[in-house]
Design a protein around this motif. Structure first.
Motif, short mmCIF file in Angstrom:
data_model
loop_
_atom_site.label_atom_id
_atom_site.label_comp_id
_atom_site.label_asym_id
_atom_site.label_seq_id
_atom_site.Cartn_x
_atom_site.Cartn_y
_atom_site.Cartn_z
N LEU A 171 31.68 10.40 23.30
CA LEU A 171 32.57 10.70 24.43
C LEU A 171 32.21 12.03 25.08
O LEU A 171 32.67 12.35 26.17
N GLN A 172 31.35 12.81 24.40
CA GLN A 172 30.89 14.06 25.02
C GLN A 172 29.98 13.79 26.20
O GLN A 172 29.73 14.66 27.03
N ASP A 173 29.45 12.58 26.25
CA ASP A 173 28.59 12.19 27.37
C ASP A 173 29.50 11.71 28.51
O ASP A 173 30.09 10.64 28.43
N ALA A 174 29.57 12.51 29.56
CA ALA A 174 30.47 12.19 30.67
C ALA A 174 30.04 10.92 31.40
O ALA A 174 30.83 10.33 32.13
N HIS A 175 28.78 10.51 31.21
CA HIS A 175 28.27 9.32 31.91
C HIS A 175 28.53 8.03 31.15
O HIS A 175 28.09 6.97 31.56
N ILE A 176 29.23 8.15 30.02
CA ILE A 176 29.35 6.96 29.17
C ILE A 176 30.09 5.82 29.88
O ILE A 176 29.84 4.66 29.62
N THR A 177 30.97 6.17 30.81
CA THR A 177 31.71 5.13 31.52
C THR A 177 31.02 4.73 32.83
O THR A 177 31.61 4.01 33.64
N ALA A 178 29.78 5.16 33.02
CA ALA A 178 29.08 4.87 34.28
C ALA A 178 29.13 3.38 34.60
O ALA A 178 28.81 2.54 33.76
N GLY A 179 29.56 3.06 35.81
CA GLY A 179 29.55 1.68 36.27
C GLY A 179 30.73 0.84 35.81
O GLY A 179 30.85 -0.32 36.22
N LEU A 180 31.60 1.41 34.97
CA LEU A 180 32.74 0.61 34.47
C LEU A 180 33.57 0.10 35.65
O LEU A 180 33.94 0.87 36.54
N LYS A 181 33.84 -1.20 35.66
CA LYS A 181 34.57 -1.77 36.79
C LYS A 181 35.98 -1.19 36.84
O LYS A 181 36.59 -0.93 35.79
N PRO A 182 36.52 -1.02 38.04
CA PRO A 182 37.84 -0.40 38.18
C PRO A 182 38.93 -1.11 37.36
O PRO A 182 39.82 -0.47 36.84
N GLY A 183 38.82 -2.42 37.23
CA GLY A 183 39.84 -3.15 36.48
C GLY A 183 39.59 -3.21 35.00
O GLY A 183 40.33 -3.86 34.27
N GLY A 184 38.50 -2.55 34.54
CA GLY A 184 38.06 -2.71 33.15
C GLY A 184 38.75 -1.78 32.18
O GLY A 184 39.82 -1.23 32.46
#
Lengths: 391, 188
Positions: free
Chosen positions: B78-91
């Motif tokens: 979770l220290q990687d701020a990009h871990i949620t990159a591309g996550l769909k808004p409804g996800g």
């Protein structure tokens, strides 16, 4: 019946269904799981074969050469550096016209070191005289593997089944495997007309002086061209048994009236097809050409497949430095004397495992309109990563 | 088509989690595709794996860039701020962490479900392998596939004590997560 299987696991089971008498292989990424699964099948008594653990790919190829020459069904698998280490033996196998089957889990070739997928390895032995068939998904890889044993027997030529490393070998997806009885009935017992036999002594691969070498090559070339009909017929026959076909020599899909064509080998075309399905309203549709048989090269079928096209985008998954794309160059040669032949746009992509996104469809179609576009490019290269003089 | 991306570290069973999720969908009557993004193949190195499930055949073979769901197997990622990159808004993201769901949700600005999967795995199976616990939490929260389909996928892969312990673990996780809380897409 469908099962959720990793590609490599499915290939191992498909090979086992063909009951090879000898398997020899040396593990190399991304082929490793195929060999591991075969080894497990043998260890657990589910496959009865002489499994030879060798110390190198050179030996693996030599063992299967000897086995098939002695008159038994043989199989090996490799990738990348393994293909190169085998290279000398691969030319020998083909030159002696030994019928056997090898899976290539396609991977880039070093240097720089890359374990990831492209077609550089099988391209490096393009001219060895092996049949080369490419697979679009794991079902095709399974079906083509079984077909390959029959093609090898009928043509008395070696068959390389090329499947994209990781992208297919390490992907789990629903795959149907035929029943043992079906394969037993479909695949005749192994026979090799020139097998080594002490009661009828002969030699294979001996010295041939200049007075006969050209004739040997002529004969080999002719045998490869004749194999075109066998590859297509075996796929049709397989469809009769299973209801599944792999496209014969090549397969055309998409709208017939399309003026743009896209040709690719291997697993790339599925992503491109999805990119076409999800394209914007202003983006043209395309005829998709899946090239399955790369050697022998299906010139006549390709000319027919390209009829009516204005543009043909040819995707290469390898590069011949100083020339460009190999598939693109060969397609251009085949279409050269066709009146009104499409303009060829040749792009390499996905080299060394670079991910190919579905947006590539729209980008490829858009690139056609660029009058300054070079005849060949590495489509997904980010030139900003290079020094200015290298761009 | 539903797309999933799994982040973990070598040794945590991230690739196995991807295969298990795909097999779960298959047992539930769906088509599936699972594959890893292999990098440095060593313990502790970040590993990513991808899954797609759909009613029909799946032809797309690119890496999952816009996942519907994320599974994060190691809280340190979770220290990687990009871990949620591309996550769909409804996800949403299922995270193995001792932090609270609200805290993770606030940090990443998306729906999050925190599961103390390592502790539960150590307690039930005796090893800190969080993958099956997180899959159970995903299934329970989303209602995508029933828990028995995951149990069937486990049976394809494991046997004996490992299988029994993992079945106990997924049942226990399922009992601890409110069912179908993510049945509907998140309101962006």
């Amino acid at each position: 019946m469908l099962e959720a299987l990793e590609g490599s696991q499915a290939i191992a089971r498909a090979v086992a269904l063909c009951r090879p008498d000898v398997v020899a292989a040396y593990p190399i990424t991304p082929q490793t799981h195929i060999v591991e699964n075969l080894s497990r099948l043998v260890a657990e008594g589910d496959m009865h074969t002489e499994f030879v653990s060798v110390e190198s790919e050179f030996s693996a190829a030599s063992v299967v050469l000897g086995a098939a020459a002695a008159g038994v069904r043989a199989y090996t698998a490799t990738a990348s550096q393994g293909v190169l280490l085998m290279a000398e033996v691969l030319f020998n196998i083909a030159g002696m016209r030994i019928p056997l089957v090898m899976t290539v889990a396609n991977r880039a070739v070093s240097a720089p070191l890359s374990i990831w997928n492209d077609h550089s390895d099988s391209m490096a032995v393009r001219d060895s005289g092996w049949i080369q068939l490419h697979c679009a998904d794991n079902q095709e890889a399974v079906d083509t593997t079984i077909q390959a044993f029959r093609i090898a027997q009928e043509t008395e030529l070696p068959v390389m089944v090329c499947m994209d490393g990781f992208v297919l070998t390490h992907t789990m997806e629903p795959i149907a495997l035929p029943e043992q009885k079906e394969v037993d009935n479909w695949l005749p017992p192994f026979e090799f007309s020139r097998r080594l036999d002490p009661d009828d002594p002969k030699s294979l691969g001996t010295l041939v002086a200049p007075d006969f070498f050209a004739e040997v090559r002529h004969s080999h070339h002719g045998a490869m061209l004749k194999a075109l009909d066998v590859i297509a017929a075996v796929d049709r026959d397989w469809e009769g048994l299973t209801g599944r076909a792999c496209g014969g020599l090549l397969e055309v899909s998409g709208p017939a009236e399309a003026k743009i064509g896209i040709l690719a080998m291997g697993s790339t075309l599925g992503t491109i097809a999805m990119g076409m399905e999800h394209r914007g309203p202003d983006v043209a549709s395309a005829r998709l050409i899946k090239l399955r048989a790369f050697r022998p090269f299906p010139a006549e079928a390709l000319r027919a497949a390209c009829d009516g096209l204005d543009h043909l985008i040819v995707i290469d998954r390898a590069i011949s430095p100083g020339l460009g794309g190999v598939v693109g160059t060969e397609v251009a040669a085949v279409l050269a004397d066709v009146p009104g032949a499409p303009r060829i746009h040749n792009h390499a992509m996905g080299l060394g495992g670079r991910d190919i996104p579905e947006t590539v469809y729209t980008d490829l179609v858009a690139a056609i309109a660029d009058p300054d576009a070079p005849a060949f490019s590495i489509f997904d290269a980010d030139l900003q990563k290079l020094a200015p003089e290298d761009r | 088509m539903i797309e999933y991306r799994i982040h973990g570290r070598g040794g945590q069973g991230s690739v196995a989690a991807a295969y298990l999720l795909a097999a779960t969908a298959f047992h539930a009557g769906q088509m599936c595709q699972a594959f890893p993004a292999f990098g440095a193949e060593r313990r502790g190195a970040p590993v990513t794996a991808f899954v797609r499930t759909d009613a029909g055949p799946i032809r797309l073979r690119s890496q999952v860039r816009t996942p519907d769901f994320l599974i994060v197997q190691d809280g340190t990622l979770l220290q990687d701020a990009h871990i949620t990159a591309g996550l769909k808004p409804g996800g949403g993201m299922i995270v193995n962490t001792t932090r609270s769901s609200d805290e993770v949700a606030k940090t990443f600005g998306c729906r999050a479900l925190a599961v103390g999967a390592t502790a539960m795995a150590v307690e039930v199976i005796g090893r800190p392998i969080p993958n099956t616990a997180l899959l159970a939490a995903l299934l329970q929260a989303t209602g995508l596939f029933p828990i028995p389909s995951l149990a069937a996928a486990l049976k394809d892969r494991f046997s004996g004590e490992v299988l029994e312990n993992n079945i106990r673990l997924i049942d226990r996780v399922a009992a601890s997560v409110d069912k179908d809380i993510w049945k509907e897409p998140a309101v962006a």
